[in-house]
Design an enzyme around this catalytic site. Sequence first.
Site, PDB file in Angstrom:
ATOM      1  N   VAL A  63       0.815  -1.224   0.000  1.00 26.09           N
ATOM      2  CA  VAL A  63       0.000   0.000   0.000  1.00 26.09           C
ATOM      3  C   VAL A  63       0.845   1.269   0.000  1.00 26.09           C
ATOM      4  O   VAL A  63       0.321   2.353  -0.230  1.00 26.09           O
ATOM      5  CB  VAL A  63      -1.011   0.033   1.179  1.00 26.09           C
ATOM      6  N   ASN A  89      -7.006  -1.253   5.729  1.00 23.45           N
ATOM      7  CA  ASN A  89      -6.678  -1.757   7.076  1.00 23.45           C
ATOM      8  C   ASN A  89      -5.181  -1.935   7.319  1.00 23.45           C
ATOM      9  O   ASN A  89      -4.748  -1.911   8.467  1.00 23.45           O
ATOM     10  CB  ASN A  89      -7.423  -3.098   7.258  1.00 23.45           C
ATOM     11  N   SER A 141      -6.802   3.910  14.784  1.00 23.87           N
ATOM     12  CA  SER A 141      -6.418   3.397  16.106  1.00 23.87           C
ATOM     13  C   SER A 141      -6.828   4.415  17.152  1.00 23.87           C
ATOM     14  O   SER A 141      -6.842   5.623  16.878  1.00 23.87           O
ATOM     15  CB  SER A 141      -4.896   3.211  16.169  1.00 23.87           C
ATOM     16  N   TYR A 154       3.353   6.847  15.088  1.00 22.84           N
ATOM     17  CA  TYR A 154       2.159   6.040  14.738  1.00 22.84           C
ATOM     18  C   TYR A 154       0.893   6.810  15.142  1.00 22.84           C
ATOM     19  O   TYR A 154      -0.063   6.885  14.357  1.00 22.84           O
ATOM     20  CB  TYR A 154       2.267   4.715  15.482  1.00 22.84           C
ATOM     21  N   LYS A 158      -1.978   7.927  12.561  1.00 25.88           N
ATOM     22  CA  LYS A 158      -3.374   7.486  12.726  1.00 25.88           C
ATOM     23  C   LYS A 158      -4.295   8.702  12.882  1.00 25.88           C
ATOM     24  O   LYS A 158      -5.426   8.704  12.378  1.00 25.88           O
ATOM     25  CB  LYS A 158      -3.501   6.548  13.929  1.00 25.88           C
TER      26      LYS A 158
HETATM   27  N1  LIG Z   1      -3.784  -5.058  17.108  1.00 27.04           N
HETATM   28  C1  LIG Z   1      -3.991  -3.926  17.754  1.00 27.04           C
HETATM   29  O1  LIG Z   1      -3.918  -3.885  19.003  1.00 27.04           O
HETATM   30  C2  LIG Z   1      -4.353  -2.672  16.982  1.00 27.04           C
HETATM   31  C3  LIG Z   1      -4.721  -1.544  17.726  1.00 27.04           C
HETATM   32  C4  LIG Z   1      -5.082  -0.386  17.053  1.00 27.04           C
HETATM   33  C5  LIG Z   1      -5.060  -0.348  15.676  1.00 27.04           C
HETATM   34  N2  LIG Z   1      -4.685  -1.445  14.967  1.00 27.04           N
HETATM   35  C6  LIG Z   1      -4.677  -1.330  13.503  1.00 27.04           C
HETATM   36  O2  LIG Z   1      -5.407  -2.405  12.936  1.00 27.04           O
HETATM   37  C7  LIG Z   1      -4.902  -2.672  11.625  1.00 27.04           C
HETATM   38  C8  LIG Z   1      -4.629  -4.159  11.492  1.00 27.04           C
HETATM   39  O3  LIG Z   1      -3.632  -4.512  12.428  1.00 27.04           O
HETATM   40  P1  LIG Z   1      -3.468  -5.990  13.039  1.00 27.04           P
HETATM   41  O4  LIG Z   1      -3.373  -5.829  14.497  1.00 27.04           O
HETATM   42  O5  LIG Z   1      -4.477  -6.885  12.455  1.00 27.04           O
HETATM   43  O6  LIG Z   1      -2.000  -6.313  12.498  1.00 27.04           O
HETATM   44  P2  LIG Z   1      -1.342  -7.604  11.827  1.00 27.04           P
HETATM   45  O7  LIG Z   1       0.116  -7.373  11.923  1.00 27.04           O
HETATM   46  O8  LIG Z   1      -1.926  -8.852  12.401  1.00 27.04           O
HETATM   47  O9  LIG Z   1      -1.820  -7.478  10.301  1.00 27.04           O
HETATM   48  C9  LIG Z   1      -1.401  -6.407   9.499  1.00 27.04           C
HETATM   49  C10 LIG Z   1      -1.289  -6.904   8.068  1.00 27.04           C
HETATM   50  O10 LIG Z   1      -0.936  -5.769   7.255  1.00 27.04           O
HETATM   51  C11 LIG Z   1       0.016  -6.208   6.304  1.00 27.04           C
HETATM   52  N3  LIG Z   1       0.815  -5.085   5.821  1.00 27.04           N
HETATM   53  C12 LIG Z   1       1.793  -4.429   6.487  1.00 27.04           C
HETATM   54  N4  LIG Z   1       2.343  -3.506   5.688  1.00 27.04           N
HETATM   55  C13 LIG Z   1       1.691  -3.577   4.491  1.00 27.04           C
HETATM   56  C14 LIG Z   1       1.833  -2.898   3.264  1.00 27.04           C
HETATM   57  N5  LIG Z   1       2.759  -1.959   3.096  1.00 27.04           N
HETATM   58  N6  LIG Z   1       1.003  -3.227   2.251  1.00 27.04           N
HETATM   59  C15 LIG Z   1       0.065  -4.187   2.414  1.00 27.04           C
HETATM   60  N7  LIG Z   1      -0.110  -4.882   3.538  1.00 27.04           N
HETATM   61  C16 LIG Z   1       0.710  -4.577   4.579  1.00 27.04           C
HETATM   62  C17 LIG Z   1       0.861  -7.236   7.039  1.00 27.04           C
HETATM   63  O11 LIG Z   1       1.552  -8.096   6.125  1.00 27.04           O
HETATM   64  C18 LIG Z   1      -0.181  -7.957   7.886  1.00 27.04           C
HETATM   65  O12 LIG Z   1      -0.687  -9.109   7.235  1.00 27.04           O
HETATM   66  C19 LIG Z   1      -3.659  -1.797  11.462  1.00 27.04           C
HETATM   67  O13 LIG Z   1      -3.979  -0.634  10.727  1.00 27.04           O
HETATM   68  C20 LIG Z   1      -3.302  -1.432  12.893  1.00 27.04           C
HETATM   69  O14 LIG Z   1      -2.586  -0.226  12.976  1.00 27.04           O
HETATM   70  C21 LIG Z   1      -4.331  -2.616  15.590  1.00 27.04           C
END
Ligand SMILES: NC(=O)c1ccc[n+]([C@@H]2O[C@H](COP(=O)([O-])OP(=O)(O)OC[C@H]3O[C@@H](n4cnc5c(N)ncnc54)[C@H](O)[C@@H]3O)[C@@H](O)[C@H]2O)c1
Length: 250
Positions: A63, A89, A141, A154, A158
């Site tokens: 992305v 996402n 987030s 970050y 966000k």
């Molecule tokens: N897990 C948490 O506690 C949490 C909290 C707040 C926000 N978020 C947000 O939720 C979203 C999903 O996070 P998650 O926890 O499922 O993480 P995760 O690491 O389990 O999954 C993230 C996915 O994004 C993919 N990715 C990373 N960089 C990329 C790129 N440049 N192009 C395409 N794909 C890419 C990764 O390969 C991975 O499969 C993110 O935006 C994260 O910031 C997560």
Amino acid sequence: MRYDGKVAIVTGAGSGIGRATALALAAEGGSVAVADLDGARARAVAAEIGRAGGRAHPIEVDVTQTSSVKTMVATVLKESGRVDVLVSNAGWDRIVPFLETDEQLWNKVIAVNYWGHLACLHAVLPSMVERGEGRVVIVASDAGRVGSSGEAVYSGAKGAAIAFMKAAAREVARRGVTVNCVAPGLTDTAMLAGVREGHERLFDSITRAIPLGRVGAPEEVASAILYLASTEACYITGQTLSVDGGLTML
Ligand SMILES: NC(=O)c1ccc[n+]([C@@H]2O[C@H](COP(=O)([O-])OP(=O)(O)OC[C@H]3O[C@@H](n4cnc5c(N)ncnc54)[C@H](O)[C@@H]3O)[C@@H](O)[C@H]2O)c1
């Protein structure tokens, strides 16, 4: 089913919240482009959906690269004729105190967590505007709403995504397209495991402060995403919905 005949793109769908969202969309009848930087993970999730009787195809995408995002959207438009739902996402983070960060980290965090949304919406919105309908959900987030120690860059990215979402929502509202954010709190995914490592006491104390008393499951964030992407949410745009067990009440 809510998503019968709908075409969706989910970025970062190879893991965590994106994977749960792709599975849920497909379970409700949607055809899902499972897009991820990690092509093997995207293929595994698409195969999982296929085994469950759903429709999905994997797409390897970065992305942070406009050409890669354009190719992803062109592929879906060629195969399916339209995009009804974009779930932007994909995200990435590391816990580092701001004064110990460097430009390399700033660039990566901003590229994935802010610039990636610009690229995805810029590529998808024209076809939605032309058709006069569409649903976009950006996964932001709570860090972007209230700030988070060790995640300054970050949090900024966000917060920028949330402000961008509001402006984009205003620009396309009269064209039948809604744009909203879901803001997860601590959610049990690979990303959380990665940022928690070495900071267990900090994360345990944040977990104790969650009114509902536990971290969230990716499926619980996915259900909020599916609501905002559904026809039931047709009069909601420009909003940020926290899914965080009550940690931040805004
Ligand atoms: N897990 C948490 O506690 C949490 C909290 C707040 C926000 N978020 C947000 O939720 C979203 C999903 O996070 P998650 O926890 O499922 O993480 P995760 O690491 O389990 O999954 C993230 C996915 O994004 C993919 N990715 C990373 N960089 C990329 C790129 N440049 N192009 C395409 N794909 C890419 C990764 O390969 C991975 O499969 C993110 O935006 C994260 O910031 C997560």
